[in-house]
Enzyme design. Structure first.
Site, PDB file in Angstrom:
ATOM      1  N   TRP A 207       9.963  -0.287 -51.555  1.00  0.00           N
ATOM      2  CA  TRP A 207      11.544   0.000 -51.087  1.00  0.00           C
ATOM      3  C   TRP A 207      11.536  -0.919 -49.963  1.00  0.00           C
ATOM      4  CZ3 TRP A 207      14.130   1.527 -54.720  1.00  0.00           C
ATOM      5  CH2 TRP A 207      13.331   2.550 -55.537  1.00  0.00           C
TER       6      TRP A 207
ATOM      7  N   GLU B 251       2.569  11.559 -58.781  1.00  0.00           N
ATOM      8  CA  GLU B 251       2.327  10.324 -57.904  1.00  0.00           C
ATOM      9  C   GLU B 251       1.324  10.928 -56.990  1.00  0.00           C
ATOM     10  OE1 GLU B 251       5.384   8.366 -56.089  1.00  0.00           O
ATOM     11  OE2 GLU B 251       6.744   8.826 -57.657  1.00  0.00           O
TER      12      GLU B 251
ATOM     13  N   GLU C 256      11.892  12.975 -56.768  1.00  0.00           N
ATOM     14  CA  GLU C 256      11.922  13.693 -55.488  1.00  0.00           C
ATOM     15  C   GLU C 256      13.352  13.621 -54.646  1.00  0.00           C
ATOM     16  OE1 GLU C 256       9.724  10.425 -53.388  1.00  0.00           O
ATOM     17  OE2 GLU C 256       7.888  11.264 -53.821  1.00  0.00           O
TER      18      GLU C 256
HETATM   19  C1  BG6 Z   1       7.322   8.093 -53.541  1.00  0.00           C
HETATM   20  C2  BG6 Z   1       8.344   7.276 -54.461  1.00  0.00           C
HETATM   21  O1  BG6 Z   1       7.922   8.755 -52.486  1.00  0.00           O
HETATM   22  O2  BG6 Z   1       6.354   7.439 -52.701  1.00  0.00           O
HETATM   23  C3  BG6 Z   1       8.041   5.824 -54.719  1.00  0.00           C
HETATM   24  O3  BG6 Z   1       8.419   8.109 -55.561  1.00  0.00           O
HETATM   25  C4  BG6 Z   1       7.186   5.435 -53.499  1.00  0.00           C
HETATM   26  O4  BG6 Z   1       9.052   5.407 -55.242  1.00  0.00           O
HETATM   27  C5  BG6 Z   1       6.050   6.071 -52.997  1.00  0.00           C
HETATM   28  O5  BG6 Z   1       7.031   3.894 -53.639  1.00  0.00           O
HETATM   29  C6  BG6 Z   1       5.477   5.350 -52.033  1.00  0.00           C
HETATM   30  O6  BG6 Z   1       6.338   5.260 -50.818  1.00  0.00           O
HETATM   31  P1  BG6 Z   1       6.644   3.893 -50.207  1.00  0.00           P
HETATM   32  O7  BG6 Z   1       7.737   3.901 -49.199  1.00  0.00           O
HETATM   33  O8  BG6 Z   1       5.521   3.764 -49.241  1.00  0.00           O
HETATM   34  O9  BG6 Z   1       6.672   2.815 -51.324  1.00  0.00           O
END
Ligand code: BG6
Length: 465
Positions: free
Chosen positions: A425, A370, A160
């Site tokens: 995160w 994803e 990303e």
């Molecule tokens: C994607 C990332 O953008 O979204 C993942 O590659 C991330 O690392 C996932 O965990 C979901 O986002 P968040 O911020 O809700 O964990």
């Protein structure tokens, strides 16, 4: 390429491994950030769901579910802990063991080289803006390719790029926590494009059978009014989050009008170098990893400074939105549905995005690397979660993906985010995505959720598509 449609799930090193300083691992910018005062949540990935010690159990669960692929990332600072370029053999051994387990269950690995977690010594020199980063990244990539060779059939260079750059230099919620700098944002993405090209150059030297790609986040840009001004706003949106990265990575060049648009923003483009741009042409990706979460709805720019808003509190009060001064801003209407983190739920975006990618990039092989639903899961007294909302989310996205496939889009695989609950995160651990619950209060016990069993049935049902 594997001929069977790939059904699997995904994780990332910092989010699941834990063992942040074990077996010679160096610190990453996320270790450093999470341990610093800048991390106001005080929550870290130091242990997380401890995949480092639970990988056998986690991979067995993937196998039992019928998943035939697993996407994970390698921690750069586990392999090259210090800036002296000395390889940490224990780091390589860990991933060898992960690959052994995958082989045991017939699970095809799809491995990303960097998923946000730069080594801290690169961070100290300027992170993604460090002028030497592409050579460092190419060296790291070479170490990985030479060691694992075709044991890994799918490599992805960077996770990303544009979302990462936006969090680092516009929202400022990821290290180095810079806000509203379009200059740094586009500089970062340019450096990522050069990193991608130089890593691919190393990869091609080895003549492997494996394929190499890139994982992209942004989905389609939509408009509610179909006129020239709105279409122009959507085009700026595509420049902003997609074409700035995918054009060099897939077409091997930038569109002239993109460079003109950057100049009109008043950016200093002296970071661009002809000899680096020349590398794009011969170092393009074999496949695109496309993540699928939400669409972007935009209208022409009206007023205000550049500003990218996210919602890390999960309180449902703020919607994700953007103003990119002079280019476009977010648009809304009453029919839109949002999750608690202010992100729109709009399943058709996966279809629209796949169609758009085909239009611009030919029928490049695409993997949905994803797709997932973040929620406050509620477990019963046995730790079981009936996550019907997640099942509904995933099945509607999958149906739209299959519609695009039926219409001839070359989509070859799908990965649920995430394999099990992990660190989200700076949303911490309350926002959950896993097919498998992790009980953080009881020895990190793994308990498959209803969605795990639903996915198992779906894979069985669709194994021959
Ligand atoms: C994607 C990332 O953008 O979204 C993942 O590659 C991330 O690392 C996932 O965990 C979901 O986002 P968040 O911020 O809700 O964990």
């Amino acid at each position: 390429m594997s001929e069977k449609f790939l059904w699997g799930s995904a994780t990332a090193a910092y989010q699941c491994e834990g063992a942040w300083n074990e077996d010679g691992k160096g610190a990453s910018i996320w270790d450093e950030f999470c341990h610093s005062a800048a991390n106001t949540t005080k929550i870290t990935g130091d242990v997380s769901c401890d995949f480092y010690h639970h990988y056998k159990e986690d991979i067995k669960m993937m196998g039992d579910c019928g998943q035939n692929t697993y996407r994970f990332s390698i921690s750069w600072s586990r392999i090259l802990p210090k800036e002296d370029r000395v390889v940490n053999q224990k780091g390589l051994e860990f991933y060898d063991k992960v690959l052994d387990e995958c082989e045991k269950y017939g699970i095809v690995p799809n491995v990303t080289l960097i998923h946000y977690d730069l080594p801290d010594y690169i961070g100290a020199k300027g992170g993604w803006l460090y002028e030497g980063i592409s050579d460092e990244f190419a060296y790291y990539a070479k170490v990985v390719f030479e060691h694992f060779k075709d044991r890994i059939p799918f490599y992805a260079t960077i996770n990303e790029p544009t979302f990462n750059a936006s969090c680092c230099y516009l929202t400022g919620n990821y290290p180095p926590n810079v806000q509203n700098s379009l200059q740094d944002y586009f500089h970062c993405i340019y450096n990522m494009a050069v990193c991608n090209a130089k890593a691919i150059r190393e990869f091609r030297k080895l003549n492997l059978k494996a394929k190499i790609g890139l994982v992209h986040s942004s989905c389609s840009y939509d408009i509610f009014v179909d006129n020239e001004e709105y279409r122009k706003a959507a085009k700026y949106g595509e420049y902003f989050s997609t074409e700035c990265m995918l054009d060099p990575a897939i077409l091997g060049k930038y569109e002239d009008n993109f460079i003109i648009a950057l100049t009109k923003l008043g950016l200093d483009l002296s970071y661009m170098h002809e000899e680096e741009i020349a590398l794009f042409k011969d170092n393009t990706i074999d496949f695109l990893g496309q993540n699928a979460y939400c669409r972007n709805v935009v209208k022409p720019y009206t007023t205000g400074e550049t500003y990218v808003q996210v919602n890390n509190s999960g309180s449902g009060d703020k919607k994700e939105s953007k103003i990119i001064k002079g280019w476009f801003e977010s648009d809304f209407n009453d029919s839109m549905i949002f999750n608690k983190w202010g992100r729109e739920i709009y399943p058709k975006t996966i279809y629209d995005t796949l169609i758009k990618r085909r239009e611009r990039y030919g029928n490049i092989p695409i993997y949905i690397t994803e797709c997932g639903h973040g929620a406050y899961d509620i477990a019963d007294e046995n730790g079981y979660v009936e996550d019907d909302d997640r099942i509904e989310f995933l099945s509607s996205y999958i149906n739209y993906m299959l519609k695009a496939k039926e219409e001839g889009v070359n989509v070859l695989g799908f990965y649920v985010w995430s394999t099990m609950d992990l660190y989200s995160w700076i949303n911490g651990y309350k926002k959950r995505y896993g097919l498998v619950r992790v009980d953080y209060d009881n020895g990190l016990k793994r308990i498959p959720k209803k969605s795990y069993y639903w996915y198992k049935d779906l894979i069985k049902d669709k194994k021959d598509i």
